[in-house]
Design a protein around this motif. Sequence first.
Motif, PDB file in Angstrom:
ATOM      1  N   LEU A 110     -60.429 -18.967  11.982  1.00 18.66           N
ATOM      2  CA  LEU A 110     -61.476 -19.073  12.997  1.00 18.66           C
ATOM      3  C   LEU A 110     -60.890 -18.976  14.400  1.00 18.66           C
ATOM      4  O   LEU A 110     -61.449 -18.302  15.285  1.00 18.66           O
ATOM      5  CB  LEU A 110     -62.230 -20.391  12.819  1.00 18.66           C
ATOM      6  N   MET A 111     -59.757 -19.630  14.634  1.00 19.99           N
ATOM      7  CA  MET A 111     -59.130 -19.575  15.951  1.00 19.99           C
ATOM      8  C   MET A 111     -58.635 -18.169  16.271  1.00 19.99           C
ATOM      9  O   MET A 111     -58.700 -17.725  17.418  1.00 19.99           O
ATOM     10  CB  MET A 111     -57.983 -20.583  16.022  1.00 19.99           C
ATOM     11  N   ALA A 113     -60.001 -15.320  15.196  1.00 21.16           N
ATOM     12  CA  ALA A 113     -61.185 -14.551  15.579  1.00 21.16           C
ATOM     13  C   ALA A 113     -61.672 -14.960  16.966  1.00 21.16           C
ATOM     14  O   ALA A 113     -62.104 -14.110  17.760  1.00 21.16           O
ATOM     15  CB  ALA A 113     -62.288 -14.757  14.543  1.00 21.16           C
ATOM     16  N   SER A 114     -61.601 -16.246  17.272  1.00 22.65           N
ATOM     17  CA  SER A 114     -62.035 -16.724  18.588  1.00 22.65           C
ATOM     18  C   SER A 114     -61.142 -16.182  19.694  1.00 22.65           C
ATOM     19  O   SER A 114     -61.629 -15.816  20.780  1.00 22.65           O
ATOM     20  CB  SER A 114     -62.028 -18.254  18.614  1.00 22.65           C
ATOM     21  N   VAL A 117     -62.221 -12.699  20.442  1.00 16.34           N
ATOM     22  CA  VAL A 117     -63.405 -12.689  21.314  1.00 16.34           C
ATOM     23  C   VAL A 117     -63.009 -13.029  22.746  1.00 16.34           C
ATOM     24  O   VAL A 117     -63.478 -12.404  23.712  1.00 16.34           O
ATOM     25  CB  VAL A 117     -64.463 -13.674  20.788  1.00 16.34           C
ATOM     26  N   GLU A 149     -68.167 -25.948  24.072  1.00 11.33           N
ATOM     27  CA  GLU A 149     -68.300 -25.190  22.829  1.00 11.33           C
ATOM     28  C   GLU A 149     -69.444 -25.705  21.965  1.00 11.33           C
ATOM     29  O   GLU A 149     -70.173 -24.910  21.360  1.00 11.33           O
ATOM     30  CB  GLU A 149     -66.990 -25.244  22.035  1.00 11.33           C
ATOM     31  N   TRP A 172     -68.976 -20.856   4.751  1.00 10.08           N
ATOM     32  CA  TRP A 172     -67.778 -20.052   4.991  1.00 10.08           C
ATOM     33  C   TRP A 172     -67.587 -19.148   3.771  1.00 10.08           C
ATOM     34  O   TRP A 172     -66.721 -19.342   2.946  1.00 10.08           O
ATOM     35  CB  TRP A 172     -66.568 -20.954   5.206  1.00 10.08           C
ATOM     36  N   MET A 178     -68.310 -15.962  10.147  1.00  9.44           N
ATOM     37  CA  MET A 178     -67.333 -16.223  11.201  1.00  9.44           C
ATOM     38  C   MET A 178     -67.845 -15.824  12.577  1.00  9.44           C
ATOM     39  O   MET A 178     -67.314 -16.278  13.600  1.00  9.44           O
ATOM     40  CB  MET A 178     -66.040 -15.464  10.893  1.00  9.44           C
ATOM     41  N   ALA A 182     -67.024 -17.993  15.976  1.00  7.75           N
ATOM     42  CA  ALA A 182     -66.003 -17.357  16.813  1.00  7.75           C
ATOM     43  C   ALA A 182     -66.533 -17.098  18.216  1.00  7.75           C
ATOM     44  O   ALA A 182     -65.812 -17.271  19.205  1.00  7.75           O
ATOM     45  CB  ALA A 182     -65.543 -16.056  16.166  1.00  7.75           C
ATOM     46  N   GLY A 186     -64.936 -18.597  21.412  1.00  5.63           N
ATOM     47  CA  GLY A 186     -64.235 -17.603  22.209  1.00  5.63           C
ATOM     48  C   GLY A 186     -64.803 -17.383  23.587  1.00  5.63           C
ATOM     49  O   GLY A 186     -64.054 -17.046  24.517  1.00  5.63           O
ATOM     50  N   LEU A 246     -59.154 -24.604  22.130  1.00 10.14           N
ATOM     51  CA  LEU A 246     -59.797 -24.094  20.920  1.00 10.14           C
ATOM     52  C   LEU A 246     -59.642 -25.073  19.767  1.00 10.14           C
ATOM     53  O   LEU A 246     -60.539 -25.217  18.936  1.00 10.14           O
ATOM     54  CB  LEU A 246     -59.188 -22.740  20.536  1.00 10.14           C
ATOM     55  N   ALA A 250     -62.912 -26.555  18.105  1.00 13.63           N
ATOM     56  CA  ALA A 250     -63.181 -26.183  16.716  1.00 13.63           C
ATOM     57  C   ALA A 250     -63.795 -27.337  15.932  1.00 13.63           C
ATOM     58  O   ALA A 250     -64.555 -27.104  14.986  1.00 13.63           O
ATOM     59  CB  ALA A 250     -61.889 -25.719  16.044  1.00 13.63           C
TER      60      ALA A 250
END
Length: 587
Positions: A110-111, A113-114, A117, A149, A172, A178, A182, A186, A246, A250
């Motif tokens: 996830l991080m 993908a973030s 972004v 966030e 998930w 995702m 994300a 992001g 992040l 998260a």
Amino acid sequence: MRSRTRRLAGAAALTRLCCLIAVLAAVGLLPWLSGRDPALAVLRARSAEQDPTEEALESVRRDLGLDAGPLSLLGGWASDLLHGDLGTSWVSGTEVLPSVVSGLQVSLALMGASLGVAVLLACALIAPVLVRGRASAGAWAAMLAAVPEFLLATVALLLFGVWLGWLPTSGWVGPENMVLPAVALGVPAGGLLGRLVADALPAVLDERWVELWRGAGVSRARIAGAALRRALPPLVPQFGMAAVGLTGGAVAVETVFAVPGIGRTALGAAKSQDLPLLQGSVLGLLALGLVTGALAAFARRRLLGPALRDASLALPPARPVRAHPAVPAALFAVLALTIGWGLLRDPYAVNTTARLAAPSWTHPLGTDGLGRDVLARLGHGAATTVGTAAAVCLLSLLVALALGFLPRIAEGAADIANALPPVIVGILVAAAVGPGTGGAALAVALISWPALSAHAAALVQEVRASAFLTAQRAIGASPFWILTRHVLPSVAAPVARHALLRLPGIALALASLGFLGLGAQPPAPEWGLLLDESRAYVERAPWAALAPAVALALLAGLAVSGAGLTRGRRTRRDTPAPVTKEAPVGV
């Protein structure tokens, strides 16, 4: 001179090590620090029907090793940790290590993908600067960076998941799960990265070498690449702090979208008093923060190259984002009017016949799941949210002024504080003292001082080197006189203004802890808690969630516009040191 520098660096390293050991000791002593009997929670998890007799509880304590003292408990935990054993879950009875590894894999994906972004958004914000030579998108970047966030995640879930139905709202399973998490993580990080680079680039593009390169016919693309390389090294530590942000963000995003990451695992373990799983999860989150900081330092050294690694490379003064005076005034007026109107109403009056009522003249913002007036709860919640933030600001200011005279010691402690997002510290504090407003305030206060401390240390160094203090010493003024009559007044005022600018950001951090159930508890009308309570019926009554969401967004806007307005009027002495931590939540 070199030996003095080595001594100072050694003091900072020693402080950094001591603080890290203190954090690890706090994690290891959680079963003893909690002040509650974990045996009762374990007994209920294992067998809800069994009576919690003293014999049964004593048997559980012996089974878990809880009958030993704190030193034995810490020693046993540290010994197991060195052998790669994180213990056994008190609730499920399974090994903790596989659960932590599984959660870390999800969170790292996830991080990643973030960060993708964030980089794409940052590039979009930087591109106009490279083309036009001015930060035209700085205000938008600052606004995006200030949005929490958890707030963005709630709005994205409501808009794209519930109303439009384009993307899944939980789980998930595949890549589509995702997308929304994300984006929620992001966008604030991308706004922060874009703002930092966009603020620094115009000053770099005005440097003499750029003019010479243009005159020599060097292509625009090559000049842009060289300008980016010139601007990035001093900003890399800030990028590391964005990545650490992040990690904390998260936790909230994973909770909103039911993502089985390490943050959601830690939060669930804290609420169920599964302390071995909580210890392992917090260690995983702490490792992510420390590794991210180390990678940022390594990247900076690589960008600088061998010739400049030991040199001080500073950017020219950035052109700050400035706000029109009408913007913060308008935001403040809207918030003040809403809060004042809500304070005239009863936030605790329950009317079950008016549950989830739509906005009307009787209830301008509708009602919640118990029929309570949302406007009243929003108004009275401001006192809890903003009042607690003011107390945290004052405490952080006092700590910063004290540590400003011990810069190397403060620097070592700040490195560890910067690696711990508010949510992680909030989970630890909640596990030790229980969730509540006081625990949330303590968690935010523990990590909100580094930026102010760095500012205070820079001002102390500047004032001590000034000529008028040399004259005071020459005429025989005592150190106490110089400290109280010259140094402290010169330092305290600018740092106090800096602390005031961080008030909205600290309020947002407190709201995020309330949203996760780590802050104020029901029926308190705290803004983050209001947003969390409304999630259960967001499809039927979206206005109950939109009201605190809009209030928090206005607070974020007030933080950005107020900071921009104040920075436009600052003198050099009022400007915070460039080494301070930037955070989307302003902590």
